[in-house]
Motif scaffolding. Structure first.
Motif, PDB file in Angstrom:
ATOM      1  N   ILE A  87       0.804  -1.290  -0.110  1.00  0.00           N
ATOM      2  CA  ILE A  87       0.065   0.091  -0.001  1.00  0.00           C
ATOM      3  C   ILE A  87       0.999   1.158   0.074  1.00  0.00           C
ATOM      4  O   ILE A  87       1.751   1.498   0.812  1.00  0.00           O
ATOM      5  CB  ILE A  87      -0.993  -0.146   1.199  1.00  0.00           C
ATOM      6  N   LYS A  88       0.836   1.959  -1.285  1.00  0.00           N
ATOM      7  CA  LYS A  88       1.679   3.238  -1.107  1.00  0.00           C
ATOM      8  C   LYS A  88       0.871   4.337  -0.878  1.00  0.00           C
ATOM      9  O   LYS A  88      -0.278   4.516  -1.334  1.00  0.00           O
ATOM     10  CB  LYS A  88       2.349   3.450  -2.594  1.00  0.00           C
ATOM     11  N   ILE A  89       1.153   5.223  -0.060  1.00  0.00           N
ATOM     12  CA  ILE A  89       0.743   6.536   0.555  1.00  0.00           C
ATOM     13  C   ILE A  89       1.509   7.522   0.271  1.00  0.00           C
ATOM     14  O   ILE A  89       2.587   7.450   0.827  1.00  0.00           O
ATOM     15  CB  ILE A  89       0.164   6.481   1.879  1.00  0.00           C
ATOM     16  N   ALA A  90       1.032   8.727  -0.230  1.00  0.00           N
ATOM     17  CA  ALA A  90       2.029  10.032  -0.410  1.00  0.00           C
ATOM     18  C   ALA A  90       1.413  10.818   0.675  1.00  0.00           C
ATOM     19  O   ALA A  90       0.365  10.767   1.348  1.00  0.00           O
ATOM     20  CB  ALA A  90       1.303  10.482  -1.852  1.00  0.00           C
ATOM     21  N   ALA A  91       2.102  11.888   0.766  1.00  0.00           N
ATOM     22  CA  ALA A  91       1.942  13.034   1.880  1.00  0.00           C
ATOM     23  C   ALA A  91       0.671  13.651   1.512  1.00  0.00           C
ATOM     24  O   ALA A  91       0.319  13.977   0.267  1.00  0.00           O
ATOM     25  CB  ALA A  91       2.942  14.044   1.863  1.00  0.00           C
ATOM     26  N   GLY A  92      -0.222  13.771   2.710  1.00  0.00           N
ATOM     27  CA  GLY A  92      -1.596  14.397   2.269  1.00  0.00           C
ATOM     28  C   GLY A  92      -2.665  13.322   1.813  1.00  0.00           C
ATOM     29  O   GLY A  92      -3.867  14.111   1.785  1.00  0.00           O
TER      30      GLY A  92
END
Length: 144
Positions: free
Chosen positions: A105-110
């Motif tokens: 699961i890849k999550i970016a800032a914000g």
């Protein structure tokens, strides 16, 4: 006649649709609202914008975060809904015991991210969120 047939198909589809019935909930990062949290490095509240929902802005964090659920019916089928928010780039893995449920699961800032996954029929169930890349793993909410 076509409208009536289409409406009946829609009604039949809605009647057969499975609904999510919550049996357990953790607002990770809120000390009084995470009864199933077993392992983490602590609680955190993100200050950066991107999520207005306070439950998303709080999280449990660590190299590995574990929630333990007991008293589940081994004959029932369960599904987990996990919600994430991050102040930086992270990659996470979700496991039930040693079984990988979501490898990446890849999550970016914000970014606010929600994932659902079927759970194995085990009791007790240990649900883990692990760091793959980034500063640590962080999870905001878990619903079963």
């Amino acid at each position: 006649m076509r409208t009536t047939a289409a409406a009946m198909v829609l009604i039949a589809t809605l009647a057969n649709a499975q609904t999510f019935q919550r049996v357990a909930y953790d607002d990770a990062g809120a000390p009084d609202s995470q009864p199933h949290l077993a392992t983490s490095d602590g609680d955190w509240r993100f200050e950066n914008p991107g999520a207005d929902n306070e439950a998303l802005r709080t999280c449990a964090f660590g190299e590995r975060i574990e929630f333990t659920y007991s008293g589940l019916n081994s004959q029932a089928r369960y599904r987990a809904r996990l919600r994430f928010f991050s102040d930086g780039s992270r990659e996470l893995r979700v496991k039930a015991g040693e079984t990988v449920l979501l490898p990446s699961i890849k999550i970016a800032a914000g970014q606010v991210l929600e994932r659902e996954v079927d759970l194995p029929a085990v009791n007790p169930l240990t649900l883990g969120v692990e760091k793959v890349a980034g500063p640590n793993a962080a999870v905001s909410e878990v619903e079963i």
